[in-house]
Design an enzyme around this catalytic site. Structure first.
Site, mmCIF file in Angstrom:
data_model
loop_
_atom_site.group_PDB
_atom_site.id
_atom_site.type_symbol
_atom_site.label_atom_id
_atom_site.label_comp_id
_atom_site.label_asym_id
_atom_site.label_seq_id
_atom_site.Cartn_x
_atom_site.Cartn_y
_atom_site.Cartn_z
ATOM 1 N N SER A 164 0.870 -1.182 0.000
ATOM 2 C CA SER A 164 0.000 0.000 0.000
ATOM 3 C C SER A 164 0.898 1.220 0.000
ATOM 4 O O SER A 164 2.074 1.141 0.398
ATOM 5 C CB SER A 164 -0.899 -0.002 1.245
ATOM 6 O OG SER A 164 -1.528 1.256 1.420
ATOM 7 N N TYR A 176 -2.070 -1.742 10.517
ATOM 8 C CA TYR A 176 -2.108 -1.774 9.052
ATOM 9 C C TYR A 176 -0.837 -1.185 8.430
ATOM 10 O O TYR A 176 -0.189 -1.843 7.609
ATOM 11 C CB TYR A 176 -3.338 -1.029 8.529
ATOM 12 C CG TYR A 176 -3.503 -1.160 7.031
ATOM 13 C CD1 TYR A 176 -4.005 -2.325 6.470
ATOM 14 C CD2 TYR A 176 -3.134 -0.129 6.174
ATOM 15 C CE1 TYR A 176 -4.134 -2.467 5.091
ATOM 16 C CE2 TYR A 176 -3.258 -0.256 4.797
ATOM 17 C CZ TYR A 176 -3.760 -1.415 4.263
ATOM 18 O OH TYR A 176 -3.878 -1.555 2.896
#
Length: 317
Positions: A164, A176
């Site tokens: 990401s 995350y």
């Protein structure tokens, strides 16, 4: 002088474009294993590669997800139930893949499975809540890769890891961003290690896209639940105004996310089918024009940008 530089840059881009358009041969004979195919990027990529004639081995978390995917694809596509947090599930899936690819080996492994919640300030969380995300996004990916590597090495194939842009710039707390930083590091070391065996490793770095991971309703309910479980000290420091502002921001999350998931799956497909895949793919204009350039700025500038645009706790200085 500047004219020569412009010409050289133009020629370099033309050469790069020519190289990247060359496609590997006999795609219809190559197997690709994809994790996280219930929805989102994995689901679309499985259908996309199936339409191209490749032999797709799609791993889903639920039987409903697997059944729905099979209903939208050809008989070539096969599904298996996989939980990347469980060693026994990974071992069983690896054996299942081995039986299907035989001596040809596995051309492509796409580590796509992932979760994102909780994404709240670090002080709201405990160790277990960090571990929940790391088990799926990082440790599950690592174990999946290690089990599949002999099959990928046999085919001199590809490993595609979904990271990401938040693996470059950390905007919020929770596991995350940490997991995606880990994906970047693992992929870099793996790429250098496997280059001796003719295996290529690519990293996909999407911006913000509308998937189950970014679903605002899920983030809202999870944020409220974590807040309710937080200590009285944390609630006093951050305050109800901070919570309300964050919930309001989360409600608008869907509006800020790109709905065209093919921008990401096209990168995945290129990494699997091009003779000369890229090392990294940034997907989405937000990634290319904002987050990626931001990651190259001096740290103090990034810190200042995030500080002045973020919501402040009630007891902040």
């Amino acid at each position: 002088m500047w004219l020569y530089l412009v010409v050289l840059l133009g020629l370099w881009n033309l050469l790069r474009l020519f190289r990247e358009r060359k496609v590997v041969s006999h795609l219809q004979d190559k197997h690709v294993f994809i994790t996280g195919c219930d929805s989102g990027f994995g689901n679309l990529l499985a259908r996309q590669l199936d339409r191209r004639g490749m032999r797709v081995l799609a791993a889903c978390l639920t039987e409903n997800g697997a059944e729905e995917l099979r209903s939208k694809t050809s008989d070539r596509l096969e599904t298996v139930i996989l939980d990347v947090t469980k060693t026994e599930s990974i071992v069983a899936a690896t054996q299942w893949v081995k039986e299907r690819v035989g001596n040809r080996g596995l051309w492509g492994l796409v580590n796509n499975a992932g979760i994102s919640i909780p994404t709240v300030p670090n002080q709201w969380l405990n160790k277990q809540e960090f571990a929940k995300i790391l088990d799926v996004n990082l440790l599950g990916m690592i174990e999946m890769t290690l089990n599949m590597l002999p099959l990928v090495r046999k085919a001199r194939g590809r490993v595609v890891n979904v990271s990401s842009i938040l693996g470059r710039v950390s905007f919020f707390g929770g596991g995350y961003c940490i997991s995606k930083y880990g994906v970047e590091a693992f992929s870099d070391s793996l790429r250098r290690e496997l280059s001796y065996f003719g295996v290529k490793v690519a990293i996909i770095e999407p911006g913000f896209f509308k998937t189950d991971i970014t679903n605002s309703d899920t983030h809202l309910s999870n944020t409220k639940m974590v807040w309710d479980q937080a200590s009285s000290e944390v609630k006093e420091i951050y305050g109800e105004n901070f919570l309300a502002s964050n919930l309001s921001m989360l409600k608008s999350l869907d509006q800020r996310c790109n709905e065209d998931l093919s921008l990401v799956t096209d990168c995945m497909e290129h990494a699997l089918t091009s003779c000369h895949p890229r090392t990294r793919y940034s997907a989405g204009w937000d990634a290319k024009l904002f987050y990626l350039p931001m990651s190259y700025l001096p740290t103090f500038l990034v810190d200042a940008m995030i500080y002045w645009t973020s919501i402040k706790p009630d007891k902040a200085l």
